[in-house]
Structures are given as structure tokens and as C-alpha cells.
Enzyme design. Structure first.
Site, PDB file in Angstrom:
ATOM      1  N   HIS A 106       0.806  -1.218   0.000  1.00 57.07           N
ATOM      2  CA  HIS A 106       0.000   0.000   0.000  1.00 57.07           C
ATOM      3  C   HIS A 106       0.841   1.271   0.000  1.00 57.07           C
ATOM      4  CE1 HIS A 106      -3.453  -2.592   0.870  1.00 57.07           C
ATOM      5  NE2 HIS A 106      -4.193  -1.574   0.492  1.00 57.07           N
ATOM      6  N   GLY A 107       2.065   1.201   0.426  1.00 55.21           N
ATOM      7  CA  GLY A 107       2.881   2.408   0.387  1.00 55.21           C
ATOM      8  C   GLY A 107       4.219   2.241   1.062  1.00 55.21           C
TER       9      GLY A 107
END
Length: 481
Positions: free
Chosen positions: A323-324
Site C-alpha cells: 500500500h505504500g
């Protein structure tokens, strides 16, 4: 280019005209060209990365199918994995690891080093990388036949509705549909346009409205208070759902107008009765991707209990990292891993406890309690996901106990009034009803049976886009992933 932009109002009708009016082969080529234009609107230099990963997976898959030697097959799948994941790692995680290394050196020796590079994160790289990998892995496993038409395979990877933020399609679902030449039908047009209208409502009316209050709290953590953090966290839960599921609805609707059916990506996740159930309803294309290409290869649940717990840990650790490139996402993933592991370890004991207490787990009050507990756990984890930094997490958690003496005054100081809350809550309620109607096929059936109704709903959706474009169209949250 985003769905909620004035440019898309021109792009989409032109794409449809070319797709339906041109012959079969030319319609595919036009769809590929328009998909590239859709992505080129972000950054013309980054289109080369898509075609690099596309060409590598296409070529290696052909060699895998042709070769009779296991060693050659393994070498090709390794080349595909290294190439595709290497590009993803470099652009998405290099600076993250460089910053972490620099911080570790400074903490131990006091010397400051900057190993970071001036990199631009390509939009949608996590999505199209996983899509190319799923194709190559399926061909390697023998569950998918190789696609020899490079243009068709490139269209599978770059198909504009789901290129930037999914859903992450499997070759077995999307490729056969792209091979066909669909005709424009009133059924597909009604279903697709209504699905898009619901998506625009979620994004523009609900998600962007809630974003104002969420940003006011999380972007000013030092001055946040308990009531504001609690409200902003609940608002963010619905903001990210409406933002992401809204994008998915628009993507599914765009494809449906062309007669192409994309997979379902959300199934009313906040009605889940457990964290396991939540992940069966949230971002389904990613959850099933990790299940099939990471969890099962690690051994799944058909192994010792310690290994099973490790497998769950790895899936959610990788999911958080996917996700990041930020420790906030990693912690969020590990928190969900803890939820799942604790849930698995206590499942039988909880079932035995309910039986000893003669509790009927099918009762409405029990199911409602499960949903409430699951929602609280998910919302608590969203604090870590939304926080801008590790230090902000500490500030937000410590400020949860502050400001409970005069709640209305505390919220008013943050620009959140009763009217604002009521409007936001009403928007969420309407969105929830749309989800229920869509699930029952009423939003695409009973509501949109008349052509006049379809065009009325579509006209309102266009008006929303135009209004938003005056101040600049906001991007979708998952574009950053």
C-alpha cells in the site's frame, strides 16, 4: 487523466465510438491506443515502464509454454519476477529503504547521509505489475494458455478502466472478453452508466465531502482532540471506502458499457462480522491475489499452526508494504496480521465459550455486536493507515483523551459543526442504500429500466464532474499505491 475530470468527458465518448464503429481488429487497436493516451495524460515518460513489464512477461510466457525443460521454465519465471518486481521495488521502495538506512546510520554513528534519489512514482505501478505477474505465473503453473497476440496482451495490461487502480484482473477473466468484439446494447449501456453514476456519487458527493474533515484533523495532529480524532477516523473509514469503491464502480461501469465485465472488488465490507470476513469483502482482487500467489504457495493453512501464523503474518506484512513505502502502512498491515492471528488462535475457544453460555450466535443482536466490534477494530487500524508519519501516530493516540469536556466546542474549533456532521452522515446513509440496491441488482435493474432515467442520472453525474472541475478534480486515494 482521472474519471472525475472534464477531459474524461471527451475521452470516454470518443473511445466508445471508435470501439463500436471500427472492425474487430481495428477496434482492439483503437482501444489499446486510447488506453495508452489515458495513461500518457499522467506522464509520457512512464509509459515505457508498462511496456517493459508487458514485453518481459509476454516473451517469457511464450518460452515457458514452448520449452520442455524445467530449468528453462524456472529461469523464465525468475526473469519475469525479478524484472517486474525489480521495477516496482526501485520506483516505489528505493527511497523508503534509503531513508531508513540513513536514519539507522545517523542513530548509531551520528553521521548524516542522504542516499535518496529524485524518483517519480509511476501511477498504478502496483496494479499493472501484479496483473502481468498473475499472467506469467498462471502460464508457468499451466492454468492459463499463453497469449501470442502481443497487442491483445498489451491491451489486457493497459485496459484503461482498471489500469490505474484496479481491480487487478486475472487473464482467465479479461483476456477472453477482449478477444471478442462486443456490440452496443441497451442492457449494457443502462447497467454501465448507472454503475458509473453510483461511483461518481460515492467519490464526489461522499468521499470528497468527508475528506475536508478528515484532512483538517490528520494534517494537524498536534492540535487534534479526542472527539475530532474519533469523528475523523470514522469519516476516513467511509471516505476511503467511497473513494476506492467509487473508482471501482466507475471502472466496472466503463467496461460494462463496452460489454466487458470486470470482477467485483467490494462487497459491503463494513457489514463484516470478523476481520477475516472483512478481508473477504475489501479490495477483493488484491486479497485473492495475495491468497493465490503468496498465501497458498507459503503453505496456507495446511501446515503446522506456527507456520500457518507465519503465513498470515507475511501476507499482511506484504499487504501493508504494497500500500505504500511508509512505516505507517507497514504497521497498519501488521495490526491486521495481529487481528487475524489472534482470531485464528482463539476461534475454537470462543466457540466453546458461546456454547457453554448457551448463546445463539445466529441472533440479530449477536451478529450486530460482531459487526460493531469488527468496525471498531478496522477503524482503529485506519488511524495508522491515514497518519502522515510515525510521530503523528503517537500524537494522535495520546490526544484521544483530550477535549471530551465540551465536545460541540471542540468540534467547532476544528470547523466541524452539527450541520456538517448531519450532511456527512446523510451522504453515508444514501451511499449505503445505493450499495444495498446495487447488491440486489436494483440499481442496475429496477431504478434504471427506462432510458430516460439513465440519461437523467448520467446528466447529474456529469454536472457533478463539471462542478468539481471548476476547483480542480481531486485524485483518487489509491492512485498513490
Amino acid at each position: 487523466m482521472t474519471f472525475n475530470s472534464s477531459e474524461f468527458l471527451i475521452f470516454f465518448p470518443i473511445t466508445l465510438l471508435l470501439y463500436f464503429l471500427l472492425p474487430k481488429k481495428l477496434s482492439r487497436i483503437s482501444l489499446l491506443i486510447m488506453s495508452c493516451i489515458f495513461y500518457l495524460a499522467w506522464d509520457i515518460k512512464l509509459i515505457g515502464l508498462i511496456f517493459f513489464t508487458t514485453f518481459v512477461s509476454y516473451l517469457c510466457a511464450i518460452i515457458i509454454e514452448k520449452s520442455n525443460r524445467v530449468a528453462i521454465k524456472r529461469l523464465c519465471i525468475v526473469i519475469t519476477l525479478v524484472s517486474c518486481l525489480g521495477v516496482l521495488f526501485f520506483f516505489k521502495y528505493y527511497n523508503f529503504l534509503a531513508e531508513t538506512l540513513g536514519w539507522a546510520i545517523k542513530a548509531t554513528s551520528g553521521a548524516a547521509y542522504d542516499f535518496t534519489l529524485d524518483l517519480v512514482l509511476p501511477v498504478g505501478i502496483s496494479f499493472y505489475t501484479f496483473q502481468t505477474l498473475s499472467y506469467a505465473i498462471d502460464v508457468y503453473r499451466g492454468t492459463e494458455k499463453v497469449e501470442r497476440n502481443f497487442l491483445l496482451f498489451a491491451l489486457y495490461v493497459t485496459f484503461f478502466p482498471q489500469l490505474v487502480a484496479g481491480p487487478i484482473e486475472r487473464p482467465g477473466n479479461l483476456l477472453p472478453q477482449l478477444r471478442e468484439k462486443n456490440k452496443l446494447t441497451s442492457e449494457n449501456a443502462r447497467a454501465g452508466l448507472c454503475k458509473m453514476a453510483v461511483g461518481f456519487f460515492k467519490k464526489i458527493v461522499v468521499a470528497d465531502l468527508l475528506a475536508e474533515y478528515v484532512n483538517a484533523v490528520f494534517n494537524d495532529a498536534a492540535n487534534s482532540t479526542g472527539p475530532g480524532i474519533l469523528l475523523a477516523t470514522v469519516f476516513f473509514a467511509f471516505q476511503i471506502y467511497c473513494d476506492f469503491s467509487g473508482y471501482t464502480d466507475i471502472a466496472i461501469g466503463c467496461a460494462r458499457v463496452m460489454g466487458i465485465k470486470l470482477m467485483k472488488n467490494f462487497d459491503r465490507p463494513y457489514t463484516a462480522r470478523s476481520i477475516k470476513d472483512f478481508w473477504a469483502r475489501w479490495h477483493i482482487s488484491l486479497s485473492t491475489w495475495f491468497r493465490d500467489y503468496l498465501y497458498f504457495p507459503l503453505g496456507g493453512s495446511r501446515c503446522s499452526k506456527p507456520r500457518h501464523m507465519f503465513n498470515l503474518f507475511m501476507v499482511f506484512f506484504v499487504s501493508g508494504l504494497w500500500h505504500g513505502a511508509n512505516w505507517t502502512f507497514v504497521i497498519w498491515g501488521l495490526l491486521h496480521a495481529a487481528y487475524r492471528i489472534i482470531g485464528e488462535l482463539t476461534y475454537k475457544k470462543r466457540r466453546a465459550l458461546w456454547e457453554r453460555m448457551h448463546i445463539d450466535t445466529t441472533k440479530l443482536w449477536f451478529r450486530a455486536g460482531q459487526r460493531a466490534i469488527t468496525f471498531v477494530l478496522v477503524c482503529f487500524a485506519w488511524i495508522f493507515f491515514r497518519a502522515n508519519s510515525i510521530s503523528d501516530i503517537g500524537v494522535l493516540l495520546s490526544n484521544l483523551t483530550v477535549g471530551w469536556g465540551d465536545i460541540p466546542a471542540t468540534l467547532a474549533s476544528m470547523g466541524i459543526g452539527i450541520t456538517s456532521i448531519l450532511v456527512a452522515v446523510l451522504s453515508v446513509i444514501v451511499m449505503s442504500q445505493l450499495d444495498i440496491l446495487t447488491e440486489r441488482n436494483e440499481a442496475e435493474g429496477a431504478i434504471c429500466t427506462k432510458t430516460s432515467t439513465v440519461w437523467l442520472v448520467w446528466a447529474v453525474a456529469i454536472a457533478w464532474i463539471m462542478l468539481l472541475s471548476v476547483g480542480g478534480a481531486s485524485t483518487f486515494i489509491y492512485f498513490q499505491f
